[in-house]
Design an enzyme around this catalytic site. Structure first.
Site, PDB file in Angstrom:
ATOM      1  N   THR A 208      10.613  -4.362   1.836  1.00  0.00           N
ATOM      2  CA  THR A 208       9.618  -5.250   2.415  1.00  0.00           C
ATOM      3  C   THR A 208       9.993  -6.712   2.157  1.00  0.00           C
ATOM      4  OG1 THR A 208       7.241  -5.670   2.608  1.00  0.00           O
ATOM      5  CG2 THR A 208       8.011  -5.021   0.427  1.00  0.00           C
TER       6      THR A 208
ATOM      7  N   LYS B 203       0.836  -1.208   0.000  1.00  0.00           N
ATOM      8  CA  LYS B 203       0.000   0.000   0.000  1.00  0.00           C
ATOM      9  C   LYS B 203       0.871   1.259   0.000  1.00  0.00           C
ATOM     10  CE  LYS B 203      -4.042  -1.957   2.383  1.00  0.00           C
ATOM     11  NZ  LYS B 203      -4.760  -2.312   1.176  1.00  0.00           N
TER      12      LYS B 203
ATOM     13  N   ALA C 258      10.130 -20.843  22.297  1.00  0.00           N
ATOM     14  CA  ALA C 258      11.566 -20.583  22.122  1.00  0.00           C
ATOM     15  C   ALA C 258      11.812 -19.220  21.466  1.00  0.00           C
ATOM     16  CB  ALA C 258      12.199 -21.684  21.296  1.00  0.00           C
ATOM     17  N   ARG C 259      10.926 -18.828  20.562  1.00  0.00           N
ATOM     18  CA  ARG C 259      11.086 -17.524  19.892  1.00  0.00           C
ATOM     19  C   ARG C 259      10.874 -16.382  20.877  1.00  0.00           C
ATOM     20  NH1 ARG C 259       7.949 -16.683  14.265  1.00  0.00           N
ATOM     21  NH2 ARG C 259       9.651 -15.356  13.551  1.00  0.00           N
TER      22      ARG C 259
ATOM     23  N   ASP D 185       9.325   0.661  12.022  1.00  0.00           N
ATOM     24  CA  ASP D 185       8.096  -0.033  12.433  1.00  0.00           C
ATOM     25  C   ASP D 185       7.731   0.264  13.890  1.00  0.00           C
ATOM     26  OD1 ASP D 185       7.547  -1.244   9.992  1.00  0.00           O
ATOM     27  OD2 ASP D 185       8.736  -3.031  10.451  1.00  0.00           O
TER      28      ASP D 185
ATOM     29  N   ASN E  35       4.222 -16.295  23.065  1.00  0.00           N
ATOM     30  CA  ASN E  35       4.242 -16.729  21.673  1.00  0.00           C
ATOM     31  C   ASN E  35       3.935 -18.219  21.610  1.00  0.00           C
ATOM     32  OD1 ASN E  35       4.726 -15.980  18.912  1.00  0.00           O
ATOM     33  ND2 ASN E  35       6.499 -17.348  18.982  1.00  0.00           N
TER      34      ASN E  35
ATOM     35  N   GLY F 266       7.549 -12.573  16.392  1.00  0.00           N
ATOM     36  CA  GLY F 266       8.129 -12.504  15.046  1.00  0.00           C
ATOM     37  C   GLY F 266       8.787 -11.159  14.801  1.00  0.00           C
TER      38      GLY F 266
ATOM     39  N   LYS G   3      13.936  -7.650   4.341  1.00  0.00           N
ATOM     40  CA  LYS G   3      14.163  -6.744   5.474  1.00  0.00           C
ATOM     41  C   LYS G   3      15.426  -7.090   6.272  1.00  0.00           C
ATOM     42  CE  LYS G   3       9.981  -4.846   7.082  1.00  0.00           C
ATOM     43  NZ  LYS G   3       8.826  -4.930   7.980  1.00  0.00           N
TER      44      LYS G   3
HETATM   45  P1  ATR Z   1       5.913 -10.759  11.261  1.00  0.00           P
HETATM   46  O1  ATR Z   1       7.155 -10.221  10.635  1.00  0.00           O
HETATM   47  O2  ATR Z   1       4.639 -10.226  10.658  1.00  0.00           O
HETATM   48  O3  ATR Z   1       5.919 -10.647  12.745  1.00  0.00           O
HETATM   49  P2  ATR Z   1       6.625 -13.542  11.513  1.00  0.00           P
HETATM   50  O4  ATR Z   1       8.028 -13.176  11.853  1.00  0.00           O
HETATM   51  O5  ATR Z   1       6.381 -14.683  10.583  1.00  0.00           O
HETATM   52  O6  ATR Z   1       5.869 -12.311  10.863  1.00  0.00           O
HETATM   53  O7  ATR Z   1       5.821 -13.780  12.882  1.00  0.00           O
HETATM   54  C1  ATR Z   1       4.486 -14.189  12.924  1.00  0.00           C
HETATM   55  C2  ATR Z   1       4.002 -14.215  14.376  1.00  0.00           C
HETATM   56  O8  ATR Z   1       2.632 -14.621  14.383  1.00  0.00           O
HETATM   57  C3  ATR Z   1       4.739 -15.224  15.235  1.00  0.00           C
HETATM   58  O9  ATR Z   1       4.725 -14.789  16.571  1.00  0.00           O
HETATM   59  C4  ATR Z   1       3.864 -16.467  15.054  1.00  0.00           C
HETATM   60  O10 ATR Z   1       3.998 -17.428  16.080  1.00  0.00           O
HETATM   61  P3  ATR Z   1       5.121 -18.600  15.926  1.00  0.00           P
HETATM   62  O11 ATR Z   1       6.427 -17.975  16.277  1.00  0.00           O
HETATM   63  O12 ATR Z   1       4.689 -19.636  16.901  1.00  0.00           O
HETATM   64  O13 ATR Z   1       5.053 -19.072  14.506  1.00  0.00           O
HETATM   65  C5  ATR Z   1       2.498 -15.834  15.109  1.00  0.00           C
HETATM   66  N1  ATR Z   1       1.456 -16.668  14.505  1.00  0.00           N
HETATM   67  C6  ATR Z   1       1.152 -16.767  13.194  1.00  0.00           C
HETATM   68  N2  ATR Z   1       0.121 -17.629  13.007  1.00  0.00           N
HETATM   69  C7  ATR Z   1      -0.230 -18.065  14.242  1.00  0.00           C
HETATM   70  C8  ATR Z   1      -1.227 -18.976  14.742  1.00  0.00           C
HETATM   71  N3  ATR Z   1      -2.092 -19.589  13.900  1.00  0.00           N
HETATM   72  N4  ATR Z   1      -1.303 -19.181  16.074  1.00  0.00           N
HETATM   73  C9  ATR Z   1      -0.448 -18.562  16.913  1.00  0.00           C
HETATM   74  N5  ATR Z   1       0.513 -17.705  16.519  1.00  0.00           N
HETATM   75  C10 ATR Z   1       0.623 -17.447  15.192  1.00  0.00           C
END
Ligand code: ATR
Length: 279
Positions: A66, A20, A161-162, A107, A157, A135, A70
Site C-alpha cells: 500500500t 483494514k 492533463a492527468r 484493484d 479530472n 489518479g 505501490k
Molecule cells: P488514488 O490513488 O486514490 O486515485 P491519487 O492518485 O492521488 O489517489 O488521485 C486522486 C484523484 O482524486 C485525482 O483524480 C484527483 O484530481 P487531480 O488529479 O486534479 O488532483 C482527485 N481529487 C482529489 N481531491 C479533489 C478535489 N478536491 N477536487 C477534485 N478532484 C480531486
C-alpha cells in the site's frame, strides 16, 4: 514437531496502521479454520527493499502493498502481470520458491467483481462509462472497464492533463471530458464511477448532476466512508442502481488470500457487516 511455519502474509506500507487488510484476512483465516497469519508491517522508505527481500526467508508467501510503495515495488519484481504493468502500480506481491517477486494489481478486478456480484445483470458492454478522476485508482478502474468490454469510456479530472495522460495510454476508446461539463457527460452513460476522494468523510461532495443519466445507469463510488456518499444518495433519489465502494476493498483481497492461504474466500453480507463494525 514440524519445521514448517504456518502460511504467512502481510500488508506493507508506511504508515500502515490505518489498513483494514489484517482484519479482513484475519476474518477469512478464522472462518476457514486456517493455520495462518496476516500482519501489518510498517517499513520506512530506507528499509523497504531490504524488508521485502527478507520476507520470503522468514516464510512469507507474499504481501499486499500500500501507500507509498505501490509503484516502487514494481522495480523489485522479476515478473509483473499485464494489468499491473498497464496501471504502473502493484497492490499484491507473491514470492516464488527462489524468493523472486511476482507483482500484480487486483484493484480493477475488485472494482469489476464488486459490480458484477452486486448487480448480476450489469453489462459493461451495454454502453459508455463515465469515470471521474485520473489518479491511481482511476487507472485501475479504467483498465478493468475496458477489459470488461465498455465500448466508450469518458474520463473527467480536475487536472485535465492527468486525464489526457490516462486517455493516451488506451487510445480512441477513451475520451477526455471537461471537468466543468461533468453533468453533460453523464448523458447516455450506463456506468458512472467516482474514483476521487470527493464525497469521503470530511471532503466536499462531487459536484455533478445525474439528471441526464439513462434510467438503467449504474452509479458506483470507490469511497466507502460514508457507505452512501452524496453521489450514491443522488443516484438513489433518481431511482438508479447503486453500488458502494466497500465491496471493491473486499474483492481486491480475494486473489492474494487464495494464493497465500489456498482457499478462495467469499465476500458476503456477514463480512460486510463485520468490516463496517470495525468503524
Ligand atoms: P488514488 O490513488 O486514490 O486515485 P491519487 O492518485 O492521488 O489517489 O488521485 C486522486 C484523484 O482524486 C485525482 O483524480 C484527483 O484530481 P487531480 O488529479 O486534479 O488532483 C482527485 N481529487 C482529489 N481531491 C479533489 C478535489 N478536491 N477536487 C477534485 N478532484 C480531486
Amino acid at each position: 514437531m514440524t519445521h514448517e511455519t504456518p502460511a504467512l502474509a502481510a500488508v506493507i506500507g508506511w504508515p500502515v496502521g490505518h489498513s483494514k487488510s489484517p482484519a479482513l484476512h484475519g476474518y477469512w483465516l478464522q472462518k476457514h479454520g486456517l493455520r495462518g497469519h496476516y500482519i501489518p508491517i510498517a517499513l520506512r522508505p530506507e528499509n523497504f527493499e531490504a524488508g521485502i527481500r527478507a520476507l520470503p526467508k522468514l516464510g512469507f508467501g507474499g504481501a499486499n502493498i500500500t501507500i507509498p510503495y505501490k509503484e516502487t515495488v514494481l522495480h523489485m519484481a522479476s515478473s509483473v502481470s499485464d494489468r499491473a504493468s498497464l496501471i504502473g502500480a502493484a497492490n499484491t506481491i507473491s514470492f516464488r520458491p527462489d524468493g523472486s517477486i511476482h507483482a500484480d494489481n487486483t484493484d480493477g478486478y475488485g472494482f469489476i467483481e464488486n459490480l458484477r456480484q452486486t448487480v448480476p445483470d450489469w453489462d459493461p458492454r451495454s454502453g459508455p462509462a463515465l469515470v471521474v478522476g485520473a489518479g491511481g485508482a482511476a487507472k485501475a478502474v479504467v483498465s478493468a472497464l475496458l477489459t470488461a468490454g465498455v465500448p466508450e469510456l469518458r474520463v473527467a479530472n480536475r487536472t485535465r492533463a492527468r486525464a489526457q495522460n490516462l486517455a493516451d495510454t488506451y487510445g480512441a476508446k477513451v475520451v477526455v471530458v471537461d471537468w466543468y461539463h461533468l453533468s453533460e457527460a453523464v448523458s447516455g452513460a450506463k456506468t458512472v464511477a467516482n474514483t476521487t476522494s470527493l464525497g469521503m468523510v470530511g471532503q466536499p461532495a462531487l459536484n455533478i448532476s445525474l439528471d441526464a443519466a439513462p434510467g438503467d445507469a449504474l452509479v458506483t463510488d470507490i469511497v466507502y466512508a460514508p457507505l452512501v456518499t452524496p453521489l450514491l444518495e443522488q443516484a438513489r433519489a433518481r431511482g438508479l442502481r447503486t453500488v458502494d465502494g466497500l465491496g471493491m476493498l473486499l474483492h481486491q483481497a480475494v486473489p492474494g488470500f487464495q494464493h497465500w492461504f489456498g482457499i478462495r474466500p467469499e465476500v458476503d453480507e456477514a463480512l460486510r457487516q463485520y468490516m463496517l463494525g470495525l468503524g
